[in-house]
Design a protein around this motif. Structure first.
Motif, PDB file in Angstrom:
ATOM      1  N   UNK A 199       5.898  19.115  -9.038  1.00 28.09           N
ATOM      2  CA  UNK A 199       5.489  19.591  -7.710  1.00 28.09           C
ATOM      3  C   UNK A 199       3.997  19.869  -7.651  1.00 28.09           C
ATOM      4  N   UNK A 200       3.452  20.432  -8.734  1.00 31.86           N
ATOM      5  CA  UNK A 200       2.013  20.722  -8.774  1.00 31.86           C
ATOM      6  C   UNK A 200       1.200  19.428  -8.729  1.00 31.86           C
ATOM      7  N   UNK A 201       1.618  18.446  -9.508  1.00 32.17           N
ATOM      8  CA  UNK A 201       0.936  17.150  -9.484  1.00 32.17           C
ATOM      9  C   UNK A 201       0.979  16.550  -8.073  1.00 32.17           C
ATOM     10  N   UNK A 202       2.133  16.637  -7.459  1.00 26.05           N
ATOM     11  CA  UNK A 202       2.301  16.043  -6.131  1.00 26.05           C
ATOM     12  C   UNK A 202       1.417  16.746  -5.100  1.00 26.05           C
ATOM     13  N   UNK A 203       1.386  18.084  -5.150  1.00 28.05           N
ATOM     14  CA  UNK A 203       0.534  18.839  -4.215  1.00 28.05           C
ATOM     15  C   UNK A 203      -0.928  18.431  -4.374  1.00 28.05           C
ATOM     16  N   UNK A 204      -1.363  18.269  -5.631  1.00 27.09           N
ATOM     17  CA  UNK A 204      -2.743  17.882  -5.894  1.00 27.09           C
ATOM     18  C   UNK A 204      -3.010  16.481  -5.357  1.00 27.09           C
ATOM     19  N   UNK A 205      -2.055  15.582  -5.558  1.00 25.25           N
ATOM     20  CA  UNK A 205      -2.177  14.211  -5.062  1.00 25.25           C
ATOM     21  C   UNK A 205      -2.323  14.207  -3.539  1.00 25.25           C
ATOM     22  N   UNK A 206      -1.448  14.930  -2.859  1.00 23.42           N
ATOM     23  CA  UNK A 206      -1.457  14.968  -1.395  1.00 23.42           C
ATOM     24  C   UNK A 206      -2.768  15.568  -0.883  1.00 23.42           C
ATOM     25  N   UNK A 207      -3.202  16.672  -1.487  1.00 23.80           N
ATOM     26  CA  UNK A 207      -4.425  17.329  -1.024  1.00 23.80           C
ATOM     27  C   UNK A 207      -5.655  16.438  -1.226  1.00 23.80           C
ATOM     28  N   UNK A 208      -5.717  15.758  -2.377  1.00 21.63           N
ATOM     29  CA  UNK A 208      -6.859  14.881  -2.645  1.00 21.63           C
ATOM     30  C   UNK A 208      -6.915  13.727  -1.648  1.00 21.63           C
ATOM     31  N   UNK A 209      -5.764  13.091  -1.413  1.00 21.80           N
ATOM     32  CA  UNK A 209      -5.718  11.975  -0.470  1.00 21.80           C
ATOM     33  C   UNK A 209      -6.012  12.451   0.951  1.00 21.80           C
ATOM     34  N   UNK A 210      -5.441  13.582   1.330  1.00 22.08           N
ATOM     35  CA  UNK A 210      -5.651  14.108   2.677  1.00 22.08           C
ATOM     36  C   UNK A 210      -7.130  14.400   2.930  1.00 22.08           C
ATOM     37  N   UNK A 211      -7.792  14.968   1.936  1.00 16.13           N
ATOM     38  CA  UNK A 211      -9.213  15.288   2.087  1.00 16.13           C
ATOM     39  C   UNK A 211     -10.060  14.020   2.132  1.00 16.13           C
ATOM     40  N   UNK A 212      -9.804  13.102   1.210  1.00 15.80           N
ATOM     41  CA  UNK A 212     -10.609  11.885   1.146  1.00 15.80           C
ATOM     42  C   UNK A 212     -10.389  10.960   2.326  1.00 15.80           C
ATOM     43  N   UNK A 213      -9.141  10.884   2.802  1.00 19.51           N
ATOM     44  CA  UNK A 213      -8.809   9.974   3.895  1.00 19.51           C
ATOM     45  C   UNK A 213      -8.863  10.658   5.258  1.00 19.51           C
ATOM     46  N   UNK A 255       0.839  -1.195   0.000  1.00 21.36           N
ATOM     47  CA  UNK A 255       0.000   0.000   0.000  1.00 21.36           C
ATOM     48  C   UNK A 255       0.879   1.251   0.000  1.00 21.36           C
ATOM     49  N   UNK A 256       0.441   2.285  -0.724  1.00 18.52           N
ATOM     50  CA  UNK A 256       1.136   3.568  -0.653  1.00 18.52           C
ATOM     51  C   UNK A 256       1.596   4.074  -1.991  1.00 18.52           C
ATOM     52  N   UNK A 257       2.894   4.440  -2.073  1.00 18.43           N
ATOM     53  CA  UNK A 257       3.499   5.038  -3.266  1.00 18.43           C
ATOM     54  C   UNK A 257       2.799   6.338  -3.648  1.00 18.43           C
ATOM     55  N   UNK A 258       2.598   7.202  -2.642  1.00 16.42           N
ATOM     56  CA  UNK A 258       1.930   8.488  -2.887  1.00 16.42           C
ATOM     57  C   UNK A 258       2.996   9.493  -3.305  1.00 16.42           C
ATOM     58  N   UNK A 259       3.280   9.520  -4.582  1.00 15.10           N
ATOM     59  CA  UNK A 259       4.312  10.403  -5.090  1.00 15.10           C
ATOM     60  C   UNK A 259       4.196  10.560  -6.590  1.00 15.10           C
ATOM     61  N   UNK A 260       5.051  11.385  -7.155  1.00 14.77           N
ATOM     62  CA  UNK A 260       5.018  11.674  -8.588  1.00 14.77           C
ATOM     63  C   UNK A 260       6.436  11.627  -9.132  1.00 14.77           C
ATOM     64  N   UNK A 261       6.587  11.097 -10.328  1.00 15.84           N
ATOM     65  CA  UNK A 261       7.888  11.079 -10.986  1.00 15.84           C
ATOM     66  C   UNK A 261       7.729  11.575 -12.411  1.00 15.84           C
TER      67      UNK A 261
END
Length: 333
Positions: free
Chosen positions: A227-241, A173-179
């Motif tokens: 960085x923008x993609x990553x911020x969006x990813x973090x915010x979406x997960x933080x809100x949903x979870x 589980x995880x891999x919350x990041x962007x490359x």
């Protein structure tokens, strides 16, 4: 309607269909044709009755569904069309549009009071993953995501749209990041005598092109997109979870086994499939639930291809969302 009454009604429909088929087939295959042997007539009657029972079962299930939970599976890399596998015409994963269609069908089904989203995916493309997440979030009823082998990147993005996330203690589980990546073949091109001629409108149109060395300005521009993609990813997960964004950032895109993922809050509960169904029963305030799998219609060969390819891709994490630009640069969640 109680489950017992539903079963009685289903059985009644099956018996009625079987009796009607037996009577009709008796006259058609045995009683009327004088030149048919008794044995052949009996065999035809039996065959017709068996077929009628199967048909009656389908009619009964459609008329009086006994399930109360809809299950939709997300398996393999997530793409719009399912991707292309090693077998011609095959698909690596399940097409995202098909998954959304099944979730929408469950939403419209009055018998499906809860949604079980089974996840076994290393991730996938950005928009298809988000389409699935939104569809799950819009389901009118309890939604539980269940990670089997892998729930990483875009898979975790999808899970953030559900009320709860369960996993095995050994699930990945995880891999919350962007490359972001691009092959740099500029030196090889020089050795081969290949030159790059730029014909483009816009300063950054060819940023990341494989045949040229990126400038510092282009590197800064591309990193800004990451960085923008990553911020969006973090915010979406933080809100949903309902998690602290800093807790998510501290994972640094690592993957965790289910037990550790649960300890840091990435997973709500650990358990087996039976435990998940018990939880759904509790959410629906009943003793037990009956789960119906919602799947897209597919031919036999397509199902066989999909099964073989999912075995090959069932374990692997970190490769997720891809967005291919025409300049050769690739973003991945």
């Amino acid at each position: 309607m109680s489950e017992r009454l539903t079963r009685v009604l289903q059985l009644g429909i099956v018996l009625v269909v079987a009796v009607v088929a037996a009577v009709v087939s008796w006259f058609i295959f045995f009683d009327i044709p004088a030149d048919l042997t008794d044995l052949l007539g009996v065999l035809l009657v039996i065959a017709t009755v068996v077929a009628a029972i199967q048909l009656g079962g389908r009619i009964a299930n459609a008329a009086f569904p006994s399930y109360d939970v809809a299950e939709v599976a997300v398996e393999g890399p997530i793409t719009r069309d399912g991707g292309r596998g090693p077998i011609p015409g095959g698909a690596i994963g399940t097409p995202a549009d098909d998954i959304v269609e099944q979730i929408d069908a469950a939403s419209e089904d009055t018998h499906a009071e809860a949604l079980l989203l089974k996840l076994n995916t290393p991730g996938g493309e950005v928009l298809p993953s988000d389409d699935i997440r939104r569809a799950a979030a819009e389901f009118d009823g309890p939604t539980v995501a269940y990670a089997t082998d892998v729930c990483a990147s875009g898979g975790y993005w999808i899970a953030s749209g559900c009320d709860e996330l369960w996993s095995h203690d050994a699930s990945v589980v995880g891999s919350i990041g962007v490359i972001g990546s691009s092959v740099n073949a500029s030196e090889l091109a020089d050795r081969l005598g290949i030159t790059y001629e730029r014909f483009a409108a816009g300063k950054y149109k060819d940023a990341g092109n494989v045949l040229k060395e990126p400038t510092d300005d282009e590197r800064e521009y591309l990193q800004g997109l990451i960085d923008d993609y990553y911020d969006d990813f973090v915010e979406t997960v933080a809100e949903g979870r309902e998690m602290d964004p800093e807790t998510i950032r501290e994972t640094e895109a690592r993957v965790y086994l289910g037990e550790e993922a649960s300890a840091i809050g990435l997973v709500d509960e650990l358990g087996t499939r039976a435990d998940v169904e018990d939880r759904l029963a509790a959410l629906l305030d009943r003793d037990e639930v009956t789960v119906e799998e919602f799947t897209p219609q597919a031919g036999l060969m397509a199902r066989l291809r999909g099964s073989a390819e999912r075995v090959a891709y069932s374990f692997g994490a970190g490769v997720a969302s891809t967005l291919d630009a025409d300049d050769g640069f690739t973003f991945r969640f």
